[in-house]
Design a protein around this motif. Structure first.
Motif, PDB file in Angstrom:
ATOM      1  N   GLN A  36      72.556  21.546  78.852  1.00 51.10           N
ATOM      2  CA  GLN A  36      71.697  21.356  77.673  1.00 51.10           C
ATOM      3  C   GLN A  36      72.513  21.532  76.396  1.00 51.10           C
ATOM      4  O   GLN A  36      72.408  20.733  75.473  1.00 51.10           O
ATOM      5  CB  GLN A  36      70.531  22.353  77.690  1.00 51.10           C
ATOM      6  CG  GLN A  36      69.439  22.029  78.664  1.00 51.10           C
ATOM      7  CD  GLN A  36      68.563  20.877  78.218  1.00 51.10           C
ATOM      8  OE1 GLN A  36      68.281  20.690  77.043  1.00 51.10           O
ATOM      9  NE2 GLN A  36      68.138  20.079  79.184  1.00 51.10           N
ATOM     10  N   VAL A  40      73.017  17.592  75.175  1.00 47.56           N
ATOM     11  CA  VAL A  40      71.758  17.195  74.540  1.00 47.56           C
ATOM     12  C   VAL A  40      71.775  17.593  73.066  1.00 47.56           C
ATOM     13  O   VAL A  40      72.141  18.722  72.736  1.00 47.56           O
ATOM     14  CB  VAL A  40      70.554  17.863  75.257  1.00 47.56           C
ATOM     15  CG1 VAL A  40      69.246  17.488  74.596  1.00 47.56           C
ATOM     16  CG2 VAL A  40      70.538  17.485  76.727  1.00 47.56           C
ATOM     17  N   ARG A  44      66.544  18.118  70.790  1.00 50.89           N
ATOM     18  CA  ARG A  44      65.916  17.684  72.045  1.00 50.89           C
ATOM     19  C   ARG A  44      66.159  18.660  73.196  1.00 50.89           C
ATOM     20  O   ARG A  44      65.726  18.405  74.319  1.00 50.89           O
ATOM     21  CB  ARG A  44      66.416  16.292  72.425  1.00 50.89           C
ATOM     22  CG  ARG A  44      65.922  15.230  71.450  1.00 50.89           C
ATOM     23  CD  ARG A  44      66.243  13.828  71.873  1.00 50.89           C
ATOM     24  NE  ARG A  44      65.782  13.443  73.185  1.00 50.89           N
ATOM     25  CZ  ARG A  44      64.613  12.857  73.438  1.00 50.89           C
ATOM     26  NH1 ARG A  44      63.774  12.617  72.453  1.00 50.89           N
ATOM     27  NH2 ARG A  44      64.301  12.495  74.667  1.00 50.89           N
ATOM     28  N   ARG A  45      66.815  19.773  72.933  1.00 49.48           N
ATOM     29  CA  ARG A  45      67.137  20.725  73.997  1.00 49.48           C
ATOM     30  C   ARG A  45      65.917  21.476  74.498  1.00 49.48           C
ATOM     31  O   ARG A  45      65.032  21.851  73.734  1.00 49.48           O
ATOM     32  CB  ARG A  45      68.153  21.757  73.500  1.00 49.48           C
ATOM     33  CG  ARG A  45      69.513  21.200  73.333  1.00 49.48           C
ATOM     34  CD  ARG A  45      70.503  22.247  72.903  1.00 49.48           C
ATOM     35  NE  ARG A  45      71.710  21.564  72.463  1.00 49.48           N
ATOM     36  CZ  ARG A  45      72.571  22.048  71.602  1.00 49.48           C
ATOM     37  NH1 ARG A  45      72.386  23.253  71.090  1.00 49.48           N
ATOM     38  NH2 ARG A  45      73.622  21.355  71.257  1.00 49.48           N
ATOM     39  N   ILE A 128      58.675  18.930  79.117  1.00 48.41           N
ATOM     40  CA  ILE A 128      59.688  17.888  78.965  1.00 48.41           C
ATOM     41  C   ILE A 128      58.966  16.545  79.070  1.00 48.41           C
ATOM     42  O   ILE A 128      57.925  16.455  79.705  1.00 48.41           O
ATOM     43  CB  ILE A 128      60.802  17.974  80.040  1.00 48.41           C
ATOM     44  CG1 ILE A 128      60.224  17.768  81.440  1.00 48.41           C
ATOM     45  CG2 ILE A 128      61.594  19.259  79.923  1.00 48.41           C
ATOM     46  CD1 ILE A 128      61.268  17.542  82.513  1.00 48.41           C
ATOM     47  N   GLN A 134      63.063   9.818  78.621  1.00 49.64           N
ATOM     48  CA  GLN A 134      64.282  10.551  78.308  1.00 49.64           C
ATOM     49  C   GLN A 134      65.467   9.596  78.304  1.00 49.64           C
ATOM     50  O   GLN A 134      65.400   8.507  78.878  1.00 49.64           O
ATOM     51  CB  GLN A 134      64.536  11.629  79.367  1.00 49.64           C
ATOM     52  CG  GLN A 134      63.480  12.690  79.456  1.00 49.64           C
ATOM     53  CD  GLN A 134      63.777  13.679  80.587  1.00 49.64           C
ATOM     54  OE1 GLN A 134      64.917  13.878  80.973  1.00 49.64           O
ATOM     55  NE2 GLN A 134      62.732  14.290  81.103  1.00 49.64           N
ATOM     56  N   THR A 137      71.111  10.548  80.222  1.00 52.22           N
ATOM     57  CA  THR A 137      71.764  11.862  80.295  1.00 52.22           C
ATOM     58  C   THR A 137      70.735  12.970  80.467  1.00 52.22           C
ATOM     59  O   THR A 137      70.891  13.839  81.335  1.00 52.22           O
ATOM     60  CB  THR A 137      72.610  12.123  79.029  1.00 52.22           C
ATOM     61  OG1 THR A 137      73.605  11.108  78.936  1.00 52.22           O
ATOM     62  CG2 THR A 137      73.269  13.487  79.054  1.00 52.22           C
ATOM     63  N   GLU A 138      69.681  12.953  79.671  1.00 51.84           N
ATOM     64  CA  GLU A 138      68.645  13.989  79.771  1.00 51.84           C
ATOM     65  C   GLU A 138      67.966  13.967  81.142  1.00 51.84           C
ATOM     66  O   GLU A 138      67.692  15.014  81.721  1.00 51.84           O
ATOM     67  CB  GLU A 138      67.594  13.800  78.680  1.00 51.84           C
ATOM     68  CG  GLU A 138      68.102  14.109  77.290  1.00 51.84           C
ATOM     69  CD  GLU A 138      67.135  13.665  76.197  1.00 51.84           C
ATOM     70  OE1 GLU A 138      67.258  14.203  75.079  1.00 51.84           O
ATOM     71  OE2 GLU A 138      66.275  12.799  76.426  1.00 51.84           O
ATOM     72  N   ILE A 141      70.324  15.544  83.795  1.00 53.04           N
ATOM     73  CA  ILE A 141      70.735  16.939  83.633  1.00 53.04           C
ATOM     74  C   ILE A 141      70.226  17.865  84.747  1.00 53.04           C
ATOM     75  O   ILE A 141      70.985  18.676  85.242  1.00 53.04           O
ATOM     76  CB  ILE A 141      70.357  17.472  82.233  1.00 53.04           C
ATOM     77  CG1 ILE A 141      71.388  16.971  81.237  1.00 53.04           C
ATOM     78  CG2 ILE A 141      70.258  18.994  82.194  1.00 53.04           C
ATOM     79  CD1 ILE A 141      71.131  17.345  79.813  1.00 53.04           C
TER      80      ILE A 141
END
Length: 161
Positions: A36, A40, A44-45, A128, A134, A137-138, A141
């Motif tokens: 994170q 990110v 957006r974390r 989330i 998303q 990448t998100e 994760i």
């Protein structure tokens, strides 16, 4: 004639599984936070889904809780879930003896599936966005932390057994 079984009793299996999963949960949490933080953008974390869940539950009930209370409740909730998943893992592992790495990966996959897809707890609770909302990448994760969780849980359980 006495009969001695080397089979782990159910309570011991559950306890060892819970301990193993708590350690796996720490590894998962640390890897999640590292990803994170490094991958990110800050706005957006999601640093702690469990803490966010506790804050949301308190807010829905009109309760005012401090950040410390939310973190403590989130940690207790997370730890309880890890212990429960681990207890189940330990019982299954001690009874059926599947290959531990494969069983650990299955555990990590089940925990992931319960939480991250569109039908999972975290998108449903608004913590989330669903994966389709998303970035790639998100959405990716949570994968490595869940793999690490499962494999760590399996390795620790094996070491304790």
């Amino acid at each position: 004639m006495s009969y001695r079984s080397d089979r782990m009793d159910i309570g011991e299996a559950a306890l060892k599984g819970a301990v193993a999963s708590l350690i796996g949960g720490v590894v998962m949490k640390l890897l999640w936070q590292a990803e994170q933080t490094t991958l990110v953008p800050e706005e957006r974390r999601v640093t702690s889904p469990s803490t966010t869940l506790m804050e949301n539950l308190a807010e829905k009930r009109g309760l005012q809780i401090s950040e410390t209370q939310a973190k403590a409740a989130g940690a207790a909730f997370y730890g309880g879930n890890m212990a429960l998943f681990g207890a189940i893992y330990g019982i299954v592992q001690s009874r059926l003896h599947p290959p531990s790495a494969l069983h650990g990966l299955l555990l990590g996959g089940l925990v992931y599936a319960a939480n991250y897809p569109s039908f999972g707890v975290l998108p449903k609770a608004g913590i989330i966005p669903p994966p389709e909302e998303q970035t790639l990448t998100e959405a990716l994760i949570p994968v490595a932390p869940h793999i690490a969780f499962g494999l760590t849980t399996a390795a620790v359980f094996e070491a304790l057994s």
